[in-house]
Design a protein around this motif. Structure first.
Motif, PDB file in Angstrom:
ATOM      1  N   PHE A  30       0.831  -1.208   0.000  1.00 30.02           N
ATOM      2  CA  PHE A  30       0.000   0.000   0.000  1.00 30.02           C
ATOM      3  C   PHE A  30       0.869   1.264   0.000  1.00 30.02           C
ATOM      4  O   PHE A  30       0.649   2.193  -0.790  1.00 30.02           O
ATOM      5  N   VAL A  31       1.888   1.249   0.849  1.00 23.73           N
ATOM      6  CA  VAL A  31       2.800   2.393   0.892  1.00 23.73           C
ATOM      7  C   VAL A  31       3.479   2.573  -0.459  1.00 23.73           C
ATOM      8  O   VAL A  31       3.615   3.690  -0.971  1.00 23.73           O
ATOM      9  N   GLY A  32       3.878   1.442  -1.064  1.00 26.05           N
ATOM     10  CA  GLY A  32       4.499   1.493  -2.380  1.00 26.05           C
ATOM     11  C   GLY A  32       3.583   2.128  -3.409  1.00 26.05           C
ATOM     12  O   GLY A  32       4.018   2.926  -4.241  1.00 26.05           O
ATOM     13  N   LEU A  33       2.306   1.806  -3.324  1.00 26.18           N
ATOM     14  CA  LEU A  33       1.327   2.371  -4.259  1.00 26.18           C
ATOM     15  C   LEU A  33       1.240   3.894  -4.105  1.00 26.18           C
ATOM     16  O   LEU A  33       1.348   4.643  -5.076  1.00 26.18           O
ATOM     17  N   VAL A  34       1.079   4.344  -2.862  1.00 27.99           N
ATOM     18  CA  VAL A  34       0.935   5.792  -2.619  1.00 27.99           C
ATOM     19  C   VAL A  34       2.189   6.542  -3.075  1.00 27.99           C
ATOM     20  O   VAL A  34       2.114   7.549  -3.795  1.00 27.99           O
ATOM     21  N   CYS A  35       3.345   6.019  -2.679  1.00 23.22           N
ATOM     22  CA  CYS A  35       4.602   6.684  -3.047  1.00 23.22           C
ATOM     23  C   CYS A  35       4.774   6.713  -4.566  1.00 23.22           C
ATOM     24  O   CYS A  35       5.236   7.709  -5.126  1.00 23.22           O
ATOM     25  N   ALA A  36       4.400   5.615  -5.231  1.00 27.05           N
ATOM     26  CA  ALA A  36       4.593   5.531  -6.680  1.00 27.05           C
ATOM     27  C   ALA A  36       3.783   6.600  -7.395  1.00 27.05           C
ATOM     28  O   ALA A  36       4.274   7.248  -8.324  1.00 27.05           O
ATOM     29  N   VAL A  37       2.536   6.790  -6.965  1.00 21.36           N
ATOM     30  CA  VAL A  37       1.688   7.784  -7.608  1.00 21.36           C
ATOM     31  C   VAL A  37       2.299   9.168  -7.436  1.00 21.36           C
ATOM     32  O   VAL A  37       2.463   9.928  -8.394  1.00 21.36           O
ATOM     33  N   LEU A  38       2.697   9.489  -6.207  1.00 18.62           N
ATOM     34  CA  LEU A  38       3.246  10.815  -5.991  1.00 18.62           C
ATOM     35  C   LEU A  38       4.596  10.990  -6.682  1.00 18.62           C
ATOM     36  O   LEU A  38       4.930  12.089  -7.135  1.00 18.62           O
ATOM     37  N   SER A  39       5.364   9.900  -6.773  1.00 18.19           N
ATOM     38  CA  SER A  39       6.714  10.027  -7.328  1.00 18.19           C
ATOM     39  C   SER A  39       6.676  10.525  -8.777  1.00 18.19           C
ATOM     40  O   SER A  39       7.616  11.175  -9.222  1.00 18.19           O
ATOM     41  N   CYS A  40       5.591  10.219  -9.501  1.00 21.81           N
ATOM     42  CA  CYS A  40       5.496  10.727 -10.872  1.00 21.81           C
ATOM     43  C   CYS A  40       5.472  12.257 -10.867  1.00 21.81           C
ATOM     44  O   CYS A  40       6.131  12.903 -11.681  1.00 21.81           O
TER      45      CYS A  40
END
Lengths: 299, 276
Positions: A30-40
């Motif tokens: 879940f954390v990976g998902l949130v970070c991935a979206v913002l990282s873009c």
């Protein structure tokens, strides 16, 4: 053959017997998902250093939260966001360049947190703040992680086009009457929220990687934002899940293995990306050179 | 893209802009862009062209003075989609992962709901705008894949899609070939016919006299403004481009300077606001 399959199956299934590991896997995914979206957005806006700053600046907030008995997410968010406001203010009032201001502010916040940790009696383990502790995450921490992460995803999902326009061309956003000041602070607050989300899992040092690397990897692989978002999420979530497995099987740091995997993905993309990879560039250069040679040599 | 509504003017009233390093970029600048004209904003590098542009667009707040577009303050103009901006090429991140179509669609955001969901009408207008600049076939390309001239046209299409009555173009001719330049000029002349007010910043004096009705000459403040003929006098140009030898200026502006220098000078030109 059967043996290999059985071994592989055991490798996957064995950790799932343990409740704390099942929990660690889905929380980090879940954390990976949130970070991935913002990282873009972070990659495209050029805010990697800002992510670094916010992540370090939350430390005093965490310590004070524990001392006051309030949820850590509240204090962390307040200080993370406060640091970005301080950075914006100092930058507008002095002649300093942004990187210098960021450097001064985040180390200052971090040092203040360090002083507090050693002075205020609490059961905070500095090591866990720095490097995360997803295997030992408590129920309350999970709830806070979920709330902060869901909030982040909701804000980005609803405002994604405006935020993208703000990253791409803030002047045009202003020219069509959008409130760019508010977009700036929206993006900063979701950045702070994401860091709060990742605090318990990845720790403040590793969270920077999770905020930059997936987006950077995806950026090398595509020219479309929607695809970039999907690649980023895929890379990040799989690194988080696999990293947690590795940390169990090889008895190594969870945050560490996640980030190592992310970095491996990045290097693979950098070398093998179809259009922007090193090989593709080399290949194109050779083709051009050949064409040039053919043109210059007499028939 | 309609001819119904009347054209809008731009009034700049005693603007001064100071940057945070205490450098005065623009002082006591007053001028007027007449409605329904193509007006050139001319001045050497560092003369404050971009600063005046950014003030008119509301990107920066002047420390003094006020700006009205069609009588409205800038913020209201932005909210009502009355003014579109075509940026300089080096202000754009050409590696950004957006397609030409998506960029032009950004011109429609101000008309959409807060989730920016395009309606049929938005798609139609985007396609029409792409057609006008001749980029329909390139609509699915990433913006960095375009040539220099196509890049300009893509952003011009975005301004068209916004349907602003006033269009500002910042250095539209730098780095484009003669063919593209002509194509852009033709489009601007069409837009003028449709009642748009167009302000173009440039240091390409040669092209100004071919298509701009009026010229504003700038160097830190407004040196002269009026019809292009009135403004392009040897005196004025020397004053604006002080460092350059006159002969090179005459070359750049063609016979225009020679003709008009004895007829009109800056004192008699109607709209000239000369600062000593």
């Amino acid at each position: 053959m059967i043996d290999v399959l059985t071994t592989a199956w055991n490798w996957i299934a064995e950790p799932l017997q343990y409740g704390f590991l099942r929990q660690a896997i889905w929380v980090s995914a879940f954390v990976g998902l949130v970070c991935a979206v913002l990282s873009c957005y972070v990659t495209l806006k050029g805010w990697s250093l800002m992510g670094d700053a916010v992540s370090h600046a939350v430390v005093p907030g965490v310590v004070i939260s524990y001392a006051l008995g309030i949820p850590f997410a509240v204090g962390a968010f307040a200080f993370g966001f406060g640091a970005t406001v301080a950075i914006g203010y100092i930058k507008s009032k002095t002649r300093l360049k942004e990187d210098a201001v960021i450097g001064v502010v985040f180390t200052g916040f971090f040092a203040f947190g360090l002083v507090l940790v050693t002075k205020i009696p609490s059961n905070i383990d500095l090591f866990h703040i720095l490097f995360g502790n997803v295997l030992g995450i408590s129920r309350q921490d999970i709830i806070q992680t979920l709330i902060a992460g869901t909030l982040t995803l909701a804000v980005i999902l609803l405002r994604r086009k405006d935020l993208l326009l703000f990253c791409f061309d803030p002047n045009h956003a202003k020219a069509i009457g959008l409130n760019t000041q508010m977009m700036y602070y929206t993006l900063l607050s979701v950045l702070a929220l994401t860091i709060v989300t990742a605090l318990q899992t990845a720790g403040i040092i590793m969270v920077v990687a999770m905020l930059v690397t997936p987006g950077a990897t995806a950026y090398l692989l595509t020219d479309r934002f929607d695809r970039m978002l999907m690649i980023s999420v895929a890379a990040s979530v799989s690194a988080c899940v696999l990293g947690t497995y590795f940390s169990y099987h090889f008895d190594v740091s969870t945050g560490g293995s996640i980030v190592v995997l992310l970095t491996v993905f990045f290097v693979l993309a950098m070398v093998f990306a179809p259009k922007y990879g090193l090989f593709a560039q080399r290949f194109r250069q050779r083709v051009y050179k050949k064409q040039l040679d053919e043109m210059s040599s007499p028939p | 893209m309609t001819m119904t509504a009347s054209s809008l003017d731009i009034t700049v009233d005693d603007i001064s802009v100071t940057y945070s390093n205490a450098k005065l970029a623009l002082y006591n600048a007053s001028c007027m862009v007449m409605p329904g004209t193509i007006t050139a904003l001319v001045g050497p590098n560092g003369s404050g062209k971009s600063t005046l542009f950014k003030s008119i667009m509301g990107f920066l707040q002047p420390s003094q003075g006020k700006i009205r577009v069609g009588g409205f303050p800038v913020q209201k103009v932005q909210k009502r989609q009355l003014m579109a901006y075509v940026p300089q090429s080096d202000e754009v991140d050409w590696n950004f992962p957006v397609s030409v179509f998506e960029v032009v669609m950004m011109g429609r955001y101000g008309y959409m709901n807060i989730f920016r969901t395009p309606r049929q009408k938005d798609r139609r207008i985007v396609m029409e705008s792409l057609e006008r600049v001749g980029l329909v076939d390139f609509r699915n390309h990433q913006i960095g894949e375009l040539s220099g001239g196509q890049k300009k046209r893509a952003f011009l299409a975005r301004a068209l899609a916004q349907e602003g009555k006033v269009i500002l173009l910042d250095e539209p001719f730098t780095g484009v070939d003669v063919k593209t330049e002509k194509r852009i000029i033709d489009l601007l002349l069409q837009l003028k016919q449709e009642g748009h007010t167009i302000l173009v910043s440039t240091h390409d004096l040669a092209s100004v006299s071919t298509f701009c009705d009026r010229t504003i000459l700038l160097n830190q403040t407004i040196l002269a403004s009026g019809t292009t003929q009135e403004v392009f006098t040897e005196d004025n140009l020397t004053m604006a481009f002080g460092g350059l030898p006159i002969s090179s200026l005459r070359q750049m502006t063609g016979q225009m300077t020679g003709q008009s220098s004895h007829i009109v000078n800056r004192q008699t030109s109607q709209n000239a606001e000369v600062e000593a």
